[in-house]
Scaffold this motif. Sequence first.
Motif, short mmCIF file in Angstrom:
data_model
loop_
_atom_site.label_atom_id
_atom_site.label_comp_id
_atom_site.label_asym_id
_atom_site.label_seq_id
_atom_site.Cartn_x
_atom_site.Cartn_y
_atom_site.Cartn_z
N LEU A 145 1.34 11.24 2.41
CA LEU A 145 1.04 10.04 3.18
C LEU A 145 -0.38 10.10 3.75
O LEU A 145 -0.72 11.03 4.48
CB LEU A 145 2.05 9.88 4.31
CG LEU A 145 1.84 8.74 5.30
CD1 LEU A 145 1.84 7.40 4.59
CD2 LEU A 145 2.92 8.78 6.38
N ASN A 146 -1.18 9.12 3.41
CA ASN A 146 -2.56 9.04 3.90
C ASN A 146 -2.65 7.93 4.93
O ASN A 146 -3.01 6.79 4.63
CB ASN A 146 -3.52 8.80 2.74
CG ASN A 146 -4.98 8.94 3.16
OD1 ASN A 146 -5.32 8.77 4.33
ND2 ASN A 146 -5.84 9.27 2.21
N THR A 197 10.29 9.29 4.14
CA THR A 197 9.28 10.34 4.22
C THR A 197 9.97 11.69 4.10
O THR A 197 11.00 11.93 4.74
CB THR A 197 8.48 10.27 5.53
OG1 THR A 197 9.36 10.29 6.66
CG2 THR A 197 7.61 9.02 5.58
N ASN A 236 3.26 10.50 -3.11
CA ASN A 236 2.09 11.27 -2.71
C ASN A 236 2.14 11.61 -1.23
O ASN A 236 2.96 11.08 -0.47
CB ASN A 236 0.82 10.48 -3.02
CG ASN A 236 0.59 10.31 -4.51
OD1 ASN A 236 0.30 11.27 -5.21
ND2 ASN A 236 0.73 9.08 -5.00
N MET A 292 0.83 -1.21 0.00
CA MET A 292 0.00 0.00 0.00
C MET A 292 0.86 1.26 0.00
O MET A 292 0.50 2.27 -0.61
CB MET A 292 -0.95 -0.03 1.19
CG MET A 292 -2.03 -1.11 1.06
SD MET A 292 -2.95 -1.38 2.59
CE MET A 292 -3.85 0.15 2.70
N THR A 293 2.02 1.21 0.66
CA THR A 293 2.93 2.36 0.58
C THR A 293 3.46 2.52 -0.84
O THR A 293 3.72 3.64 -1.29
CB THR A 293 4.11 2.23 1.57
OG1 THR A 293 4.90 1.08 1.24
CG2 THR A 293 3.64 2.13 3.00
N SER A 349 -6.17 6.28 5.54
CA SER A 349 -6.54 5.29 4.54
C SER A 349 -5.84 3.96 4.78
O SER A 349 -6.46 2.89 4.68
CB SER A 349 -6.21 5.82 3.14
OG SER A 349 -6.40 4.84 2.16
N LEU A 350 -4.55 4.02 5.11
CA LEU A 350 -3.82 2.79 5.40
C LEU A 350 -4.41 2.07 6.60
O LEU A 350 -4.59 0.85 6.59
CB LEU A 350 -2.34 3.12 5.66
CG LEU A 350 -1.53 3.68 4.49
CD1 LEU A 350 -0.13 4.07 4.96
CD2 LEU A 350 -1.45 2.68 3.34
N LYS A 402 5.34 13.54 2.51
CA LYS A 402 5.21 12.68 1.33
C LYS A 402 5.99 11.39 1.60
O LYS A 402 6.94 11.38 2.37
CB LYS A 402 5.76 13.37 0.09
CG LYS A 402 4.92 14.54 -0.39
CD LYS A 402 5.59 15.28 -1.54
CE LYS A 402 5.48 14.53 -2.84
NZ LYS A 402 5.96 15.34 -4.00
N TRP A 419 1.75 1.95 -3.54
CA TRP A 419 0.68 2.64 -4.27
C TRP A 419 0.60 4.11 -3.90
O TRP A 419 0.19 4.95 -4.71
CB TRP A 419 -0.66 1.96 -4.03
CG TRP A 419 -0.82 0.69 -4.81
CD1 TRP A 419 -0.59 -0.58 -4.37
CD2 TRP A 419 -1.20 0.57 -6.17
NE1 TRP A 419 -0.80 -1.49 -5.37
CE2 TRP A 419 -1.19 -0.81 -6.50
CE3 TRP A 419 -1.55 1.48 -7.16
CZ2 TRP A 419 -1.51 -1.28 -7.77
CZ3 TRP A 419 -1.89 1.01 -8.43
CH2 TRP A 419 -1.87 -0.35 -8.72
N GLN A 420 1.01 4.46 -2.67
CA GLN A 420 1.01 5.87 -2.26
C GLN A 420 2.33 6.57 -2.60
O GLN A 420 2.46 7.78 -2.39
CB GLN A 420 0.75 5.99 -0.75
CG GLN A 420 -0.67 5.69 -0.33
CD GLN A 420 -1.00 6.22 1.06
OE1 GLN A 420 -0.27 7.04 1.64
NE2 GLN A 420 -2.10 5.75 1.61
N ASN A 421 3.30 5.84 -3.13
CA ASN A 421 4.62 6.40 -3.44
C ASN A 421 4.51 7.72 -4.22
O ASN A 421 3.78 7.83 -5.21
CB ASN A 421 5.41 5.39 -4.28
CG ASN A 421 6.70 5.97 -4.83
OD1 ASN A 421 7.66 6.17 -4.11
ND2 ASN A 421 6.70 6.28 -6.13
#
Length: 381
Positions: A201-202, A232, A199, A192-193, A205-206, A249, A195-197
């Motif tokens: 950090l949400n 990060t 961006n 999942m990280t 959502s995680l 990010k 997919w967030q690469n």
Amino acid sequence: MAKLKTLAKLFPVIGITGPRQCGKTTLVKEFIKHLDKDSIYLDLEKHSDKAKLNEPELYLQQYINKCVVIDEIQFKPDLFPLLRSLVDENRVPVRFIILGSASPSLLKQSSESLAGRIAYLELSPFNLLEISEKYSLETHHFTGGYPEALLQDDKEFSDLWLENLIATYIQRDLPLFGLKADPLTIRRLWEMTAWQNGNILNGSSLAKSLNLNYHTVFKYLSYFEQAYLIKTIPPYYINQKKRLVKTPKIYLRDTGILHSLLRISSYDQLLGSPLLGASWEAYVMNQIYDIKSNELDLFFYRTHNGAETDLVLTKGLVPVSCIEIKFSSAPKIAKGFYTCIDDLKTENNFVITPHSDNYPIKNNIMVCNIKSFIYDFLPDI
């Protein structure tokens, strides 16, 4: 190697940290060939070497005039207080070289016990400066910098090697570092990280997707970062007059691992993926982070009105450069990038591409390819 030689003249203990399989052992074995004293090498993943340290003080006292290399020291963290005592009894340069697959902050004992006695050298997988004469930018971007994956001509082997490295971290290394979590959860969080690469950090959502507490997710991500798996980048928000994004990010530290986790199996597939821009951004960020001088720090900048720049380089807290990262030979620059430059008053700003020519688009903005930036511009920032 040059930095290691410098540290070896000054400090009794040198700590070399970095991810697994990035070349720490190879570097040190080559380095000790040129020392002006004898050395011994212990690999604490080997039971026979670990057994030698059942009585560590008795064993290490035998080698007071040698350089003792202790590899994978995270397997025996109780050595740190003893190393401090031995160093204080005979404080000479390069008495010990310790290697570990975790950062100094994760190996807390080293930071606490060896303060003032140890210098750290962080080693990363191969960067662009080290491979540009032998490998194409595309190969390095897609395969990443881990030597075993990059140096193979067999793509199938490289793919399997990266998959096994991921499995080793999940099944063994992260738990050994203290991350007590179900391996399936660790795997899902890492994917999942990916997919967030690139961006913001949400974390919510995680947490929701994994059915975990928000704070638990950030605790797990802290282990990932300290094991050199993610990075990060904090926001730059000294300017209190604007409403700014203040969440970091997130990037994966190696694009080969990124593509493996995303199941992108070829460079052609990457070129057709909507994740191409984020992948390229991670690649450029990693090259800059690995090669920059220590006096430069990395941030990003984004306002709630939508103005943003991918990276801000600072000296101290003073912004010196805004950087936009584009996978294009003829990049189009959004108005928000100019707004960021006006806000931060940076004089040397760049738009970094894979292969474009170098040309100015304003007095203080240069479009350049990644090799030119690394070789020609970054050293002067």
